[in-house]
Design a protein around this motif. Structure first.
Motif, PDB file in Angstrom:
ATOM      1  N   ILE A 171      -3.412   4.525   5.430  1.00  0.00           N
ATOM      2  CA  ILE A 171      -3.126   3.157   4.996  1.00  0.00           C
ATOM      3  C   ILE A 171      -4.447   2.588   4.497  1.00  0.00           C
ATOM      4  N   LYS A 172      -4.443   2.193   3.224  1.00  0.00           N
ATOM      5  CA  LYS A 172      -5.707   1.762   2.624  1.00  0.00           C
ATOM      6  C   LYS A 172      -5.602   0.351   2.060  1.00  0.00           C
ATOM      7  N   ASN A 173      -6.404  -0.535   2.599  1.00  0.00           N
ATOM      8  CA  ASN A 173      -6.525  -1.902   2.089  1.00  0.00           C
ATOM      9  C   ASN A 173      -5.165  -2.542   1.836  1.00  0.00           C
ATOM     10  N   LEU A 174      -4.261  -2.414   2.810  1.00  0.00           N
ATOM     11  CA  LEU A 174      -2.885  -2.877   2.603  1.00  0.00           C
ATOM     12  C   LEU A 174      -2.770  -4.399   2.744  1.00  0.00           C
ATOM     13  N   HIS A 175      -2.265  -4.998   1.686  1.00  0.00           N
ATOM     14  CA  HIS A 175      -1.973  -6.437   1.691  1.00  0.00           C
ATOM     15  C   HIS A 175      -0.472  -6.612   1.548  1.00  0.00           C
ATOM     16  N   VAL A 176       0.113  -7.439   2.406  1.00  0.00           N
ATOM     17  CA  VAL A 176       1.563  -7.635   2.369  1.00  0.00           C
ATOM     18  C   VAL A 176       1.870  -9.125   2.426  1.00  0.00           C
ATOM     19  N   ALA A 177       2.833  -9.549   1.606  1.00  0.00           N
ATOM     20  CA  ALA A 177       3.257 -10.946   1.606  1.00  0.00           C
ATOM     21  C   ALA A 177       4.736 -11.039   1.950  1.00  0.00           C
ATOM     22  N   ILE A 178       5.088 -12.120   2.636  1.00  0.00           N
ATOM     23  CA  ILE A 178       6.496 -12.410   2.887  1.00  0.00           C
ATOM     24  C   ILE A 178       6.787 -13.748   2.240  1.00  0.00           C
ATOM     25  N   GLU A 179       7.752 -13.748   1.370  1.00  0.00           N
ATOM     26  CA  GLU A 179       8.112 -14.968   0.637  1.00  0.00           C
ATOM     27  C   GLU A 179       6.866 -15.672   0.095  1.00  0.00           C
ATOM     28  N   GLY A 180       6.005 -14.883  -0.511  1.00  0.00           N
ATOM     29  CA  GLY A 180       4.840 -15.448  -1.189  1.00  0.00           C
ATOM     30  C   GLY A 180       3.653 -15.734  -0.287  1.00  0.00           C
ATOM     31  N   GLU A 181       3.836 -15.593   1.021  1.00  0.00           N
ATOM     32  CA  GLU A 181       2.738 -15.892   1.924  1.00  0.00           C
ATOM     33  C   GLU A 181       2.072 -14.608   2.415  1.00  0.00           C
ATOM     34  N   GLU A 182       0.757 -14.527   2.272  1.00  0.00           N
ATOM     35  CA  GLU A 182       0.069 -13.289   2.647  1.00  0.00           C
ATOM     36  C   GLU A 182       0.004 -13.133   4.169  1.00  0.00           C
ATOM     37  N   ILE A 183       0.539 -12.015   4.657  1.00  0.00           N
ATOM     38  CA  ILE A 183       0.558 -11.757   6.104  1.00  0.00           C
ATOM     39  C   ILE A 183      -0.459 -10.658   6.449  1.00  0.00           C
ATOM     40  N   LEU A 184      -0.422  -9.554   5.738  1.00  0.00           N
ATOM     41  CA  LEU A 184      -1.445  -8.523   5.962  1.00  0.00           C
ATOM     42  C   LEU A 184      -2.530  -8.692   4.908  1.00  0.00           C
ATOM     43  N   ARG A 185      -3.762  -8.620   5.374  1.00  0.00           N
ATOM     44  CA  ARG A 185      -4.881  -8.965   4.492  1.00  0.00           C
ATOM     45  C   ARG A 185      -5.917  -7.856   4.428  1.00  0.00           C
ATOM     46  N   GLY A 186      -5.426  -6.639   4.196  1.00  0.00           N
ATOM     47  CA  GLY A 186      -6.376  -5.538   4.039  1.00  0.00           C
ATOM     48  C   GLY A 186      -6.443  -4.666   5.278  1.00  0.00           C
ATOM     49  N   VAL A 187      -5.351  -3.942   5.563  1.00  0.00           N
ATOM     50  CA  VAL A 187      -5.334  -3.044   6.725  1.00  0.00           C
ATOM     51  C   VAL A 187      -5.752  -1.647   6.293  1.00  0.00           C
ATOM     52  N   ASN A 188      -6.685  -1.076   7.024  1.00  0.00           N
ATOM     53  CA  ASN A 188      -7.118   0.311   6.828  1.00  0.00           C
ATOM     54  C   ASN A 188      -6.885   1.078   8.117  1.00  0.00           C
ATOM     55  N   LEU A 189      -6.169   2.187   8.017  1.00  0.00           N
ATOM     56  CA  LEU A 189      -5.876   2.973   9.208  1.00  0.00           C
ATOM     57  C   LEU A 189      -5.447   4.369   8.789  1.00  0.00           C
ATOM     58  N   THR A 190      -5.998   5.380   9.437  1.00  0.00           N
ATOM     59  CA  THR A 190      -5.584   6.759   9.160  1.00  0.00           C
ATOM     60  C   THR A 190      -5.163   7.414  10.472  1.00  0.00           C
ATOM     61  N   ILE A 191      -3.968   7.996  10.457  1.00  0.00           N
ATOM     62  CA  ILE A 191      -3.455   8.686  11.642  1.00  0.00           C
ATOM     63  C   ILE A 191      -3.158  10.123  11.273  1.00  0.00           C
ATOM     64  N   LYS A 192      -3.722  11.028  12.033  1.00  0.00           N
ATOM     65  CA  LYS A 192      -3.512  12.448  11.757  1.00  0.00           C
ATOM     66  C   LYS A 192      -2.622  13.067  12.827  1.00  0.00           C
ATOM     67  N   GLY A 193      -1.992  14.179  12.477  1.00  0.00           N
ATOM     68  CA  GLY A 193      -1.220  14.938  13.452  1.00  0.00           C
ATOM     69  C   GLY A 193      -2.076  15.207  14.682  1.00  0.00           C
ATOM     70  N   GLY A 194      -1.486  15.064  15.856  1.00  0.00           N
ATOM     71  CA  GLY A 194      -2.224  15.293  17.097  1.00  0.00           C
ATOM     72  C   GLY A 194      -2.857  14.039  17.660  1.00  0.00           C
ATOM     73  N   GLU A 195      -2.911  12.959  16.851  1.00  0.00           N
ATOM     74  CA  GLU A 195      -3.598  11.750  17.332  1.00  0.00           C
ATOM     75  C   GLU A 195      -2.609  10.671  17.776  1.00  0.00           C
ATOM     76  N   PHE A 196      -2.973   9.986  18.857  1.00  0.00           N
ATOM     77  CA  PHE A 196      -2.228   8.805  19.296  1.00  0.00           C
ATOM     78  C   PHE A 196      -3.147   7.589  19.132  1.00  0.00           C
ATOM     79  N   HIS A 197      -2.707   6.639  18.318  1.00  0.00           N
ATOM     80  CA  HIS A 197      -3.460   5.401  18.129  1.00  0.00           C
ATOM     81  C   HIS A 197      -2.670   4.244  18.736  1.00  0.00           C
ATOM     82  N   ALA A 198      -3.366   3.316  19.368  1.00  0.00           N
ATOM     83  CA  ALA A 198      -2.703   2.100  19.850  1.00  0.00           C
ATOM     84  C   ALA A 198      -3.171   0.931  19.004  1.00  0.00           C
ATOM     85  N   VAL A 199      -2.246   0.037  18.656  1.00  0.00           N
ATOM     86  CA  VAL A 199      -2.610  -1.220  18.012  1.00  0.00           C
ATOM     87  C   VAL A 199      -2.214  -2.343  18.958  1.00  0.00           C
ATOM     88  N   MET A 200      -3.196  -3.159  19.300  1.00  0.00           N
ATOM     89  CA  MET A 200      -2.951  -4.303  20.170  1.00  0.00           C
ATOM     90  C   MET A 200      -3.299  -5.560  19.374  1.00  0.00           C
TER      91      MET A 200
END
Ligand SMILES: Nc1ncnc2c1ncn2[C@@H]1O[C@H](COP(=O)(O)OP(=O)(O)OP(=O)(O)O)[C@@H](O)[C@H]1O
Ligand SMILES: [Mg+2]
Length: 261
Positions: free
Chosen positions: A8-37
């Protein structure tokens, strides 16, 4: 190659015109467990829904790849075929479709025509997995999630996970609403998936779950971005101290995104 990679590279997401995600970077590989809090309303579920292709979430910038293939170009079913899976924070009820039929057609949708799973094999596998998850067998013949208790829905998401065997799974608050024993059972199911061909993103509010499912990395989300990453000790510190210290480090007062109440 061992396992898949979700980038996931520099992901920006809007809902009904409003920006909610403002640049998410994350890489998950096989074998890895990542937690997001992260505090409520900071964009965690939005990230999950946007990656799975929920139509309400508009990608305004950035890229998502699974094994180098452009996920954002794919339809939702193509994303599932490519190996992505989402256990939703609030699983939807589908009346008229039994749990068992839903599972079987989901499995077959990911197989080539003519290579469908045999009914015998399917039932055997479903029975075994339901036993492991300590689920009542009649849940298989009930309509998908209809009238399921909160905890039953979460267990059922893990039944789907274990039967579908995706390459990369996003589990959104799989621990919410689970009683203490159910938390152990669900964790056992997730841990059983652990191998080099399976990568997992676990969205959770509580360190408690991470006592059962040891994450390789822990990320904190605020204001629609990942603002801090570390090892399991980061989750431990959040449990003890809350989020204020991160807000101080960042020099922010409001961690949320979107409209204020
Ligand atoms: N479908 C939607 N329509 C309108 N607003 C939305 C929608 N989805 C998310 N939002 C808004 O986006 C912001 C982030 O929501 P999101 O569900 O991603 O938060 P979260 O980090 O998962 O929170 P929680 O920990 O409470 O689950 C919130 O302000 C929310 O109201
Ligand atoms: Mg959420």
């Amino acid at each position: 190659m061992a396992g898949s990679t979700l980038e996931i590279k520099n992901l920006h997401v809007a809902i009904e015109g409003e920006e909610i995600l403002r640049g998410v970077n994350l890489t998950i590989k096989g074998g890895e467990f990542h937690a997001v809090m992260g505090p409520n309303g900071t964009g965690k579920s939005t990230l999950a829904s946007a990656v799975m292709g929920h139509p309400k979430y508009e990608i305004t910038e950035g890229e998502v790849y699974i094994d180098g293939k452009d996920v954002l170009e794919m339809e939702v079913d193509e994303r599932a075929q490519a190996g992505l899976f989402l256990a939703m924070q609030y699983p939807s009820e589908i009346s008229g479709v039994t749990n068992s039929d839903f599972l079987r057609s989901s499995i077959n949708a990911r197989r080539e025509e003519g290579d469908e799973i045999s009914l015998m094999k399917f039932i055997k596998e479903m029975d075994g997995t339901m036993d492991l998850l300590e689920m009542d067998k009649n849940m298989a013949q009930r309509y998908l999630n209809e009238g399921f208790s909160g905890g039953e829905k979460k267990r059922n998401e893990i039944l789907q996970l274990m039967m579908l065997k995706p390459a990369i799974a996003i589990l959104d608050e799989i621990d919410s609403g689970l009683d203490i024993d159910a938390l152990k059972v669900v964790s056992k199911g997730i841990n059983q998936m652990r191998d080099e061909n399976f990568g997992c993103l676990i969205i959770t509010h509580y360190q408690r779950l991470l006592n059962y499912i040891a994450p390789d990395k822990v990320h904190v989300m605020m204001q629609g971005r990942i603002v801090k990453s570390g090892g399991p000790e980061l989750a431990q510190r959040l449990e003890e101290e809350g989020y204020d210290w991160i807000k101080q480090e960042l020099g922010i007062e409001d961690e949320t995104v979107g409209q204020k109440a």
